[in-house]
Design an enzyme around this catalytic site. Structure first.
Site, PDB file in Angstrom:
ATOM      1  N   TYR A  35       0.790  -0.867  -0.084  1.00 23.00           N
ATOM      2  CA  TYR A  35      -0.158   0.027   0.113  1.00 23.00           C
ATOM      3  C   TYR A  35       0.836   1.059  -0.477  1.00 23.00           C
ATOM      4  CZ  TYR A  35      -3.966  -2.953   0.609  1.00 23.00           C
ATOM      5  OH  TYR A  35      -5.126  -3.495  -0.019  1.00 23.00           O
ATOM      6  N   LYS A  93       2.565 -14.755   4.235  1.00 25.50           N
ATOM      7  CA  LYS A  93       3.096 -16.250   3.077  1.00 25.50           C
ATOM      8  C   LYS A  93       4.785 -15.963   3.147  1.00 25.50           C
ATOM      9  CE  LYS A  93       0.752 -18.453  -0.045  1.00 25.50           C
ATOM     10  NZ  LYS A  93       0.699 -19.383   0.325  1.00 25.50           N
ATOM     11  N   ASP A 101      -3.766 -18.722   2.954  1.00 26.22           N
ATOM     12  CA  ASP A 101      -4.442 -18.629   2.263  1.00 26.22           C
ATOM     13  C   ASP A 101      -5.047 -20.197   3.158  1.00 26.22           C
ATOM     14  OD1 ASP A 101      -1.727 -20.052   2.654  1.00 26.22           O
ATOM     15  OD2 ASP A 101      -2.089 -20.774   0.304  1.00 26.22           O
ATOM     16  N   ASP A 111      -6.577  -5.847   5.154  1.00 20.84           N
ATOM     17  CA  ASP A 111      -7.556  -5.401   4.084  1.00 20.84           C
ATOM     18  C   ASP A 111      -8.829  -6.589   3.849  1.00 20.84           C
ATOM     19  OD1 ASP A 111      -9.870  -3.863   2.660  1.00 20.84           O
ATOM     20  OD2 ASP A 111      -8.093  -3.233   1.259  1.00 20.84           O
ATOM     21  N   ASP A 149     -12.011  -7.638   6.115  1.00 17.79           N
ATOM     22  CA  ASP A 149     -13.620  -7.844   5.323  1.00 17.79           C
ATOM     23  C   ASP A 149     -14.906  -9.068   5.435  1.00 17.79           C
ATOM     24  OD1 ASP A 149     -13.072  -4.613   4.117  1.00 17.79           O
ATOM     25  OD2 ASP A 149     -13.968  -5.310   1.992  1.00 17.79           O
TER      26      ASP A 149
HETATM   27 MG    MG Z   1     -11.080  -3.186   2.755  1.00 17.67          MG
END
Ligand code: MG
Ligand code: NAI
Length: 341
Positions: free
Chosen positions: A129, A177, A210, A234, A238
Site C-alpha cells: 500500500y 506468506k 491462504d 484488508d 472484510d
Molecule cells: Mg477494505
C-alpha cells in the site's frame, strides 16, 4: 492516550452516508461522554469538488491537535482524477496510525455467526500500500513494490500483544506468506515471533494467509486475534466482517502513539445515501472503540456496546440487516439511546 485531559474529537463526516452515520454516532457519544469537545472539519470527494483538495491542511492540523478522530467515509472516483487522493489513506499515514483494529463479534442478528469473537489487527502503513507502482514494456508489465520493515512490524506487534493482555484475549495468530516471500513476509514473521517471545502468557501460532482464509470460512470461532500485514489484513478483515453480521455493523479503530482514528469499515454507500436508512451501528461501535482504547473509558464503551446489543436483540434493525420491519437511521439511534443504562 491522555485519560486525565479533557477529550477533544475531530469529526470528519466525509461523503455519502458519512453525513448520516457520523451525527448518529455523535448523538450516542454525547450521552455517555458529554465532556468531549467536538471540532467539525472537512475531507472527501465532495470537498475536493468544491475546494480542490480532498484533505485540507486545516483538517490534518485539527486531527493532530485533537489526537482523536471520527471519520465517516470518503468516496473515491473509479477513474483517475488529477490531484485527488484518498483522504483516509493519507490521514492514517500522515498521523502514523499504524495499527488498524477490526473486531468481528457475534451480534444478535440473523446475519451474524454465533460464537465469533475475533480481532484482525492490520499493519496500516506499508506492504503493497505504499503506492510505488509503475509499468514497463509500454504498459504491458505492471510492477508494485511490497515493503516490510522491522520498525513497522515491531510496533504493530507490540501494540497487538499489549492489547491482548489488556483485553484478556488468549491467542494471537500471525498470518503471512513467508514460504513464498521469505524476505518480506519472512521478516514480518521473524520480527513478530521475536516480539511475541516477550509475552509468554499469550499463546502464539501462525498460519499462511491462504490457510487462514480457509479456516476463517470453515471455523471462524477458532480465531482470537489475527496479526497480519496490510494487504492480507484488508481482505481478511472484510471476511471477518461478514461473520460479524455485515458491513453496516463493522467498526474499526486505527491506532498510533497518541493518535486514534475511529472509522466504520464501510464506504460512503452512494446507493443509499441521503435516504436516512443507513445502519449507524458501525460508526457507533467505532466511537465505543475510541472510548475503550484511546480515552481509556472501558465502562463508557461497554455502555454503548450493551445498548447496541439490546437494541438489536429486541429486533430493531435497519434495512441492510433485513427489509421486513426495518427502521430509519434516526429511529435506530433513538432506540440505542433509550437502551443506554
Ligand atoms: Mg477494505
Ligand atoms: P460501501 O461500503 O460504501 O457499500 C457496499 C454495500 O454495502 C452497498 O450496497 C451499501 O449500501 C451497503 N452498506 C455499506 N454500509 C452500510 C450501512 N452503514 N448501512 C447500510 N448499508 C450499508 O462500498 P462500495 O460500494 O464498494 O464503495 C462506495 C464508495 O465508498 C466508493 O467511492 C469507495 O471508494 C468508497 N469507500 C470508502 C471507504 C472509506 O472511506 N473508508 C471504504 C470503502 C469504500
Amino acid at each position: 492516550m491522555h485519560p486525565e485531559t479533557a477529550p477533544q474529537l475531530c469529526v470528519i463526516e466525509g461523503d455519502g452516508i458519512g453525513h448520516e452515520v457520523i451525527p448518529a454516532a455523535i448523538t450516542v457519544l454525547q450521552r455517555v461522554a458529554p465532556d468531549v469537545t467536538l471540532h467539525h472539519r472537512q475531507a472527501g470527494w465532495e470537498h475536493f469538488q468544491t475546494h480542490g483538495t480532498s484533505l485540507p491542511t486545516e483538517t490534518v492540523q485539527m486531527a493532530q491537535q485533537c489526537g482523536a478522530v471520527l471519520f465517516g467515509a470518503a468516496s473515491s472516483p473509479a477513474y483517475p482524477v488529477e490531484g485527488y487522493f484518498s483522504p483516509i489513506v493519507r490521514l492514517r499515514r500522515t498521523l502514523q496510525a499504524y495499527a488498524n483494529l477490526r473486531p468481528a463479534t457475534h451480534l444478535p442478528v440473523p446475519t451474524s455467526r454465533e460464537g465469533v469473537d475475533m480481532l484482525v489487527v492490520r499493519e496500516n502503513t506499508e506492504d503493497l500500500y505504499i503506492g510505488h507502482e509503475h509499468t514497463e514494456d509500454e504498459g504491458q508489465v505492471g510492477i508494485a513494490e511490497k515493503v516490510i520493515t522491522r520498525t513497522a512490524t515491531e510496533r504493530v506487534t507490540r501494540l497487538t500483544y499489549e492489547l491482548a493482555v489488556r483485553s484478556n484475549r488468549k491467542k494471537v495468530t500471525i498470518v503471512h506468506k513467508a514460504n513464498v516471500l521469505p524476505q518480506s513476509d519472512g521478516l514480518f514473521r521473524r520480527v513478530a515471533l521475536e516480539v511475541a517471545g516477550y509475552y509468554p502468557e499469550i499463546t502464539t501460532d501462525e498460519l499462511y494467509v491462504d490457510t487462514a482464509a480457509y479456516w476463517m470460512v470453515k471455523e471462524p470461532t477458532r480465531f482470537d486475534i489475527i496479526l497480519t500485514p496490510n494487504l492480507y489484513g484488508d481482505i481478511l478483515s472484510d471476511m471477518a466482517a461478514a461473520w460479524g453480521g455485515g458491513l453496516g455493523l463493522a467498526p474499526s479503530l486505527s491506532l498510533g502513539d497518541n493518535i486514534a482514528i475511529a472509522e466504520p469499515v464501510h464506504g460512503s454507500a452512494p446507493d443509499i445515501a441521503g435516504q436516512g436508512i443507513a445502519n449507524p451501528t458501525a460508526a457507533i461501535m467505532s466511537t465505543a472503540m475510541l472510548l475503550e482504547h484511546y480515552w481509556q473509558r472501558p465502562e463508557a464503551a461497554q455502555r454503548i456496546t450493551n445498548a447496541v446489543r439490546k437494541t438489536l436483540a429486541e429486533g430493531d434493525h435497519t434495512v441492510d440487516i433485513y427489509t421486513q420491519g426495518a427502521i430509519s437511521t434516526a429511529k435506530f439511534t433513538a432506540r440505542v439511546c433509550d437502551n443506554l443504562h
